[in-house]
Motif scaffolding. Structure first.
Motif, short mmCIF file in Angstrom:
data_model
loop_
_atom_site.label_atom_id
_atom_site.label_comp_id
_atom_site.label_asym_id
_atom_site.label_seq_id
_atom_site.Cartn_x
_atom_site.Cartn_y
_atom_site.Cartn_z
N PHE A 106 0.82 -1.21 0.00
CA PHE A 106 0.00 0.00 0.00
C PHE A 106 0.86 1.27 0.00
CE2 PHE A 106 -2.44 -3.42 1.91
CZ PHE A 106 -3.60 -3.38 1.13
N GLY A 107 2.12 1.14 -0.38
CA GLY A 107 2.98 2.31 -0.44
C GLY A 107 3.23 2.89 0.94
N ASP A 108 3.29 4.22 1.02
CA ASP A 108 3.68 4.82 2.31
C ASP A 108 2.50 4.99 3.27
OD1 ASP A 108 2.32 7.01 1.31
OD2 ASP A 108 4.05 8.35 1.32
N ARG A 109 1.27 4.74 2.80
CA ARG A 109 0.10 4.77 3.69
C ARG A 109 -0.06 6.13 4.40
NH1 ARG A 109 3.30 0.73 4.36
NH2 ARG A 109 3.94 1.27 6.49
N MET A 110 0.28 7.16 3.69
CA MET A 110 0.17 8.53 4.20
C MET A 110 -1.26 8.84 4.62
SD MET A 110 1.99 11.48 4.23
CE MET A 110 2.25 12.98 3.35
N VAL A 111 -1.45 9.53 5.74
CA VAL A 111 -2.79 9.87 6.20
C VAL A 111 -3.52 10.71 5.15
CG1 VAL A 111 -2.47 9.70 8.68
CG2 VAL A 111 -1.85 11.81 7.51
N MET A 120 0.28 2.22 11.70
CA MET A 120 0.09 1.71 10.34
C MET A 120 0.31 2.78 9.27
SD MET A 120 -2.87 3.24 9.50
CE MET A 120 -3.05 2.41 7.92
N ASP A 121 0.30 4.05 9.65
CA ASP A 121 0.54 5.11 8.66
C ASP A 121 2.04 5.28 8.46
OD1 ASP A 121 0.75 6.30 11.36
OD2 ASP A 121 1.15 8.16 10.25
N GLY A 122 2.40 5.95 7.38
CA GLY A 122 3.80 6.20 7.09
C GLY A 122 3.93 7.43 6.23
N ARG A 123 5.15 7.68 5.78
CA ARG A 123 5.42 8.86 4.96
C ARG A 123 6.66 8.60 4.13
NH1 ARG A 123 7.40 13.30 9.38
NH2 ARG A 123 7.67 14.59 7.52
N GLY A 124 6.94 9.49 3.19
CA GLY A 124 8.20 9.42 2.47
C GLY A 124 8.09 9.00 1.02
N ASP A 125 6.88 8.72 0.53
CA ASP A 125 6.67 8.37 -0.88
C ASP A 125 7.28 7.02 -1.27
OD1 ASP A 125 5.26 10.75 -1.45
OD2 ASP A 125 7.17 11.83 -1.65
N GLY A 126 7.69 6.24 -0.29
CA GLY A 126 8.19 4.90 -0.60
C GLY A 126 7.19 3.87 -0.11
N GLU A 127 7.65 2.95 0.73
CA GLU A 127 6.79 1.89 1.25
C GLU A 127 6.68 1.90 2.77
OE1 GLU A 127 8.45 -1.71 -0.39
OE2 GLU A 127 7.74 -1.25 -2.42
N THR A 167 13.40 5.32 -0.07
CA THR A 167 14.17 4.07 0.01
C THR A 167 13.75 3.18 1.18
OG1 THR A 167 15.83 5.29 1.28
CG2 THR A 167 16.24 5.01 -1.10
N ASP A 168 12.80 3.65 2.01
CA ASP A 168 12.32 2.77 3.09
C ASP A 168 11.35 1.75 2.47
OD1 ASP A 168 11.75 1.51 5.43
OD2 ASP A 168 10.67 3.19 6.35
N ALA A 169 11.93 0.83 1.71
CA ALA A 169 11.17 -0.14 0.92
C ALA A 169 11.55 -1.56 1.34
CB ALA A 169 11.46 0.05 -0.57
N TYR A 170 10.64 -2.48 1.10
CA TYR A 170 10.87 -3.88 1.49
C TYR A 170 12.22 -4.37 1.00
CZ TYR A 170 9.97 -8.89 1.97
OH TYR A 170 10.05 -10.22 2.32
N ASN A 171 12.56 -4.05 -0.25
CA ASN A 171 13.79 -4.58 -0.85
C ASN A 171 15.07 -3.93 -0.32
OD1 ASN A 171 12.52 -6.50 -2.42
ND2 ASN A 171 12.20 -5.08 -4.13
#
Ligand SMILES: [Zn+2]
Length: 334
Positions: free
Chosen positions: A56-61, A120-127, A295-299
């Motif tokens: 779901f990507g960065d899950r930004m609010v 569960m929310d995040g930021r940064g345009d990554g994952e 770059t905060d991505a699974y890979n």
């Protein structure tokens, strides 16, 4: 300190003393039943939970990605057998949002509970993989194993996924404010402790290198200036004791919990955060170069990083095993 801290410490001490068969409590080895339940945790499942949320990507609010991720978490909890999933709706500065949670209802004292949580929310345009799909994956894997039909807990355990940690911490803040005074009523079990998980996988030293630090450790923090410092220190010690018996990576206790949802509870109930580095000495000084970046991505994380994160799942479940009183139902004889 005020009378609150003594009361908090006393309440937790009573819980520890009341746990049957735990003897000297926090220093005791886990029971065979707790070891069996911890043995059901799976590294591959933990990784799959991280992967699932990062879809779901960065899950930004305020985004559909955030709303879809809440629905996904709801479905995961349902698939683990929980039928009491609830949404806690609140108004943030950016509009209406939801936390989502499910509860493992205690069989002896259901009106007392531990909260295990992540945002569960995040930021940064990554994952937002490490911050904080990794913490959500800890909570999901705990919920999966504790949801198994033959697993019992004496006390209740609530699995909460906070929304909007990143831009106001008001998912947890609103919950703490609204529910604190309801504790002990049918509406809200009494809080015995809060264990928050936020950034679980990356300890590459300071300054961070390309590989995991040989000294990688889990950081358990409480806030020594809070009203509940005494009880929080006991909770931290219970986690560290479980860690010694059950995890591959050691755990270090710090006294300056900051910058995550558990601070909203620190004057109300014993509260700790569990994470890859201390907030003040590590994370805000750049211990994870992916923090809040695309770059905060699974890979971006390797096998060692996932194993390190998985160590925290074993640590928290081991502690809950003693604190919440985890046991296995005896198979019925034919
Ligand atoms: Zn975070």
């Amino acid at each position: 300190m005020t009378h609150f801290s003594r009361r908090g410490a006393a309440a937790l001490a009573v819980v520890l003393l009341a746990a049957p068969g735990t003897g000297a409590q926090t220093t005791n080895a886990p029971s065979d039943q707790v070891r069996t339940v911890v043995g059901r945790l799976e590294l591959e499942r933990f990784k799959a939970h991280v992967k699932g949320l990062t879809e779901f990507g960065d899950r930004m609010v305020g985004t559909q990605r955030n709303r879809d991720a809440i629905d996904w978490l709801d479905r995961q909890l349902r698939s683990f057998g929980y039928s009491n999933i609830q949404r806690h709706r609140f108004m943030s500065a950016n509009g209406p949002l939801e936390n989502v949670y499910a509860t493992k209802v205690g069989t002896v004292t259901p009106g007392e509970m531990y909260i295990v949580s992540a945002h569960m929310d995040g930021r940064g345009d990554g994952e937002a993989a490490d911050d904080d799909a990794s913490g959500c994956a800890v909570v999901l894997e705990l919920a999966r194993v504790l949801g198994m039909p033959d697993v019992r807990t004496n006390r209740s355990v609530r699995f909460i996924f906070w929304n909007n940690e990143e831009f106001g911490m008001d998912g947890s803040g609103t919950y703490a404010l609204e529910r604190s005074r309801l504790q002990g009523t049918a509406a809200e079990p009494t809080w015995l402790g809060i264990i928050q998980h936020d950034m679980m996988m990356f300890d590459h030293g300071m300054p961070p290198g390309p590989r995991q630090s040989p000294n990688a450790d889990i950081n358990i923090e409480y806030q020594e200036s809070s009203r509940m410092a005494a009880g929080s220190a006991i909770l931290a010690a219970a986690l560290q004791a479980a860690n010694r018996s059950l995890a591959d990576y050691p755990a270090t206790i710090g006294t300056n919990m900051a910058g995550t949802d558990s601070i909203q509870f620190q004057d109300l109930a014993p509260s700790v955060s569990v994470r890859e580095n201390e907030r003040i000495t590590g994370i805000i000084r750049g211990s994870n170069p992916n923090h809040h970046q695309a770059t905060d991505a699974y890979n971006s994380y390797g096998d060692e990083d996932f194993r390190f994160g998985f160590s925290a799942v074993r640590t928290t479940l081991g502690a809950l095993g003693q604190l919440a009183g985890v046991s296995l139902a005896m198979p019925t004889s034919p």
